[in-house]
Design a protein around this motif. Structure first.
Motif, mmCIF file in Angstrom:
data_model
loop_
_atom_site.group_PDB
_atom_site.id
_atom_site.type_symbol
_atom_site.label_atom_id
_atom_site.label_comp_id
_atom_site.label_asym_id
_atom_site.label_seq_id
_atom_site.Cartn_x
_atom_site.Cartn_y
_atom_site.Cartn_z
ATOM 1 N N LEU A 58 0.826 -1.195 0.000
ATOM 2 C CA LEU A 58 0.000 0.000 0.000
ATOM 3 C C LEU A 58 0.863 1.248 0.000
ATOM 4 N N SER A 59 0.438 2.200 -0.806
ATOM 5 C CA SER A 59 1.077 3.509 -0.735
ATOM 6 C C SER A 59 0.231 4.376 0.170
ATOM 7 N N PRO A 60 0.787 5.384 0.818
ATOM 8 C CA PRO A 60 -0.008 6.193 1.746
ATOM 9 C C PRO A 60 -1.182 6.903 1.074
ATOM 10 N N ALA A 61 -1.091 7.240 -0.190
ATOM 11 C CA ALA A 61 -2.156 7.969 -0.867
ATOM 12 C C ALA A 61 -3.265 7.045 -1.356
ATOM 13 N N GLU A 62 -3.012 5.735 -1.408
ATOM 14 C CA GLU A 62 -3.970 4.786 -1.957
ATOM 15 C C GLU A 62 -4.910 4.295 -0.858
ATOM 16 N N PRO A 63 -6.234 4.438 -1.040
ATOM 17 C CA PRO A 63 -7.163 3.950 -0.016
ATOM 18 C C PRO A 63 -7.176 2.434 0.050
ATOM 19 N N LEU A 64 -7.519 1.903 1.213
ATOM 20 C CA LEU A 64 -7.515 0.465 1.438
ATOM 21 C C LEU A 64 -8.541 -0.243 0.560
ATOM 22 N N ALA A 65 -9.713 0.347 0.354
ATOM 23 C CA ALA A 65 -10.773 -0.311 -0.408
ATOM 24 C C ALA A 65 -10.369 -0.557 -1.852
ATOM 25 N N THR A 66 -9.630 0.353 -2.470
ATOM 26 C CA THR A 66 -9.258 0.147 -3.870
ATOM 27 C C THR A 66 -8.115 -0.837 -3.999
ATOM 28 N N SER A 67 -7.285 -0.980 -2.988
ATOM 29 C CA SER A 67 -6.170 -1.913 -3.107
ATOM 30 C C SER A 67 -6.609 -3.352 -2.869
ATOM 31 N N LEU A 68 -7.604 -3.575 -2.019
ATOM 32 C CA LEU A 68 -8.050 -4.936 -1.718
ATOM 33 C C LEU A 68 -9.320 -5.313 -2.473
ATOM 34 N N GLY A 69 -9.806 -4.451 -3.310
ATOM 35 C CA GLY A 69 -11.062 -4.684 -4.016
ATOM 36 C C GLY A 69 -12.040 -3.610 -3.594
ATOM 37 N N SER A 70 -13.056 -3.398 -4.393
ATOM 38 C CA SER A 70 -13.966 -2.304 -4.111
ATOM 39 C C SER A 70 -15.038 -2.674 -3.087
ATOM 40 N N ARG A 71 -15.169 -3.938 -2.709
ATOM 41 C CA ARG A 71 -16.201 -4.337 -1.751
ATOM 42 C C ARG A 71 -15.645 -4.374 -0.339
ATOM 43 N N VAL A 72 -16.388 -3.777 0.556
ATOM 44 C CA VAL A 72 -16.056 -3.850 1.972
ATOM 45 C C VAL A 72 -16.964 -4.916 2.572
ATOM 46 N N PRO A 73 -16.434 -5.844 3.362
ATOM 47 C CA PRO A 73 -17.279 -6.918 3.887
ATOM 48 C C PRO A 73 -18.359 -6.387 4.826
ATOM 49 N N ARG A 74 -19.523 -7.013 4.777
ATOM 50 C CA ARG A 74 -20.626 -6.642 5.666
ATOM 51 C C ARG A 74 -20.474 -7.413 6.963
ATOM 52 N N THR A 75 -20.686 -6.722 8.070
ATOM 53 C CA THR A 75 -20.554 -7.346 9.381
ATOM 54 C C THR A 75 -21.825 -7.131 10.186
ATOM 55 N N ARG A 76 -21.941 -7.855 11.286
ATOM 56 C CA ARG A 76 -23.092 -7.682 12.171
ATOM 57 C C ARG A 76 -23.077 -6.302 12.809
ATOM 58 N N THR A 77 -21.902 -5.818 13.114
ATOM 59 C CA THR A 77 -21.788 -4.492 13.710
ATOM 60 C C THR A 77 -22.281 -3.430 12.737
ATOM 61 N N GLY A 78 -21.921 -3.559 11.484
ATOM 62 C CA GLY A 78 -22.380 -2.618 10.470
ATOM 63 C C GLY A 78 -23.894 -2.671 10.304
ATOM 64 N N ALA A 79 -24.450 -3.881 10.345
ATOM 65 C CA ALA A 79 -25.905 -4.025 10.233
ATOM 66 C C ALA A 79 -26.601 -3.423 11.452
ATOM 67 N N ALA A 80 -26.018 -3.622 12.640
ATOM 68 C CA ALA A 80 -26.601 -3.042 13.857
ATOM 69 C C ALA A 80 -26.544 -1.521 13.794
ATOM 70 N N TRP A 81 -25.440 -0.972 13.311
ATOM 71 C CA TRP A 81 -25.305 0.477 13.189
ATOM 72 C C TRP A 81 -26.350 1.031 12.230
ATOM 73 N N LEU A 82 -26.545 0.370 11.111
ATOM 74 C CA LEU A 82 -27.558 0.799 10.152
ATOM 75 C C LEU A 82 -28.955 0.731 10.773
ATOM 76 N N GLY A 83 -29.234 -0.334 11.516
ATOM 77 C CA GLY A 83 -30.526 -0.461 12.178
ATOM 78 C C GLY A 83 -30.766 0.646 13.195
ATOM 79 N N ILE A 84 -29.732 1.011 13.936
ATOM 80 C CA ILE A 84 -29.858 2.097 14.915
ATOM 81 C C ILE A 84 -30.114 3.421 14.212
ATOM 82 N N CYS A 85 -29.437 3.656 13.101
ATOM 83 C CA CYS A 85 -29.650 4.900 12.345
ATOM 84 C C CYS A 85 -31.074 4.976 11.810
#
Length: 117
Positions: free
Chosen positions: A22-49
């Motif tokens: 990784l270079s410092p200017a390159e975001p993590l999502a583009t270097s490992l693929g454009s998809r970020v994994p979905r987690t239970r915490t993310g789903a709970a956060w969305l539900g709270i919102c």
């Protein structure tokens, strides 16, 4: 006759590929693929919102409907704010729906257990 194996969580379906550093200017999502994994915490956060937004809408609704109405139910009569009457009706119908749904789930579980035996 061919045997087809299903991929498991421990065995990747594709051979591993080298990940470039990784270079410092390159975001993590583009270097490992454009998809970020979905987690239970993310789903709970969305539900709270979503719940917070719905509560704000409910508060605005109740503040706008403060006029008193006469309500009659099973021989009982009374006056209460329109918003409260609608809220009580909505909660009552939600509870009735949950009871009927729980009865159906119980019925399906019993049927499933009988078919397994």
């Amino acid at each position: 006759m061919s045997i087809r194996l299903r991929p498991t969580l421990n065995a990747p379906s594709d051979p591993p590929t080298a990940v470039p550093p990784l270079s410092p200017a390159e975001p993590l999502a583009t270097s490992l693929g454009s998809r970020v994994p979905r987690t239970r915490t993310g789903a709970a956060w969305l539900g709270i919102c979503v719940a917070a937004v719905l509560f704000v809408v409910l508060i605005v609704f109740m503040l706008e409907n403060t006029s008193r109405v006469q309500v009659s139910f099973v021989g009982m009569h009374g006056n209460l704010p329109l918003a409260m009457a609608l809220l009580v009706a909505a909660v009552g119908s939600a509870i009735l729906t949950m009871v009927i749904g729980a009865a159906r789930i119980t019925q399906l579980r019993r049927l499933s257990r009988r078919q397994r035996r």
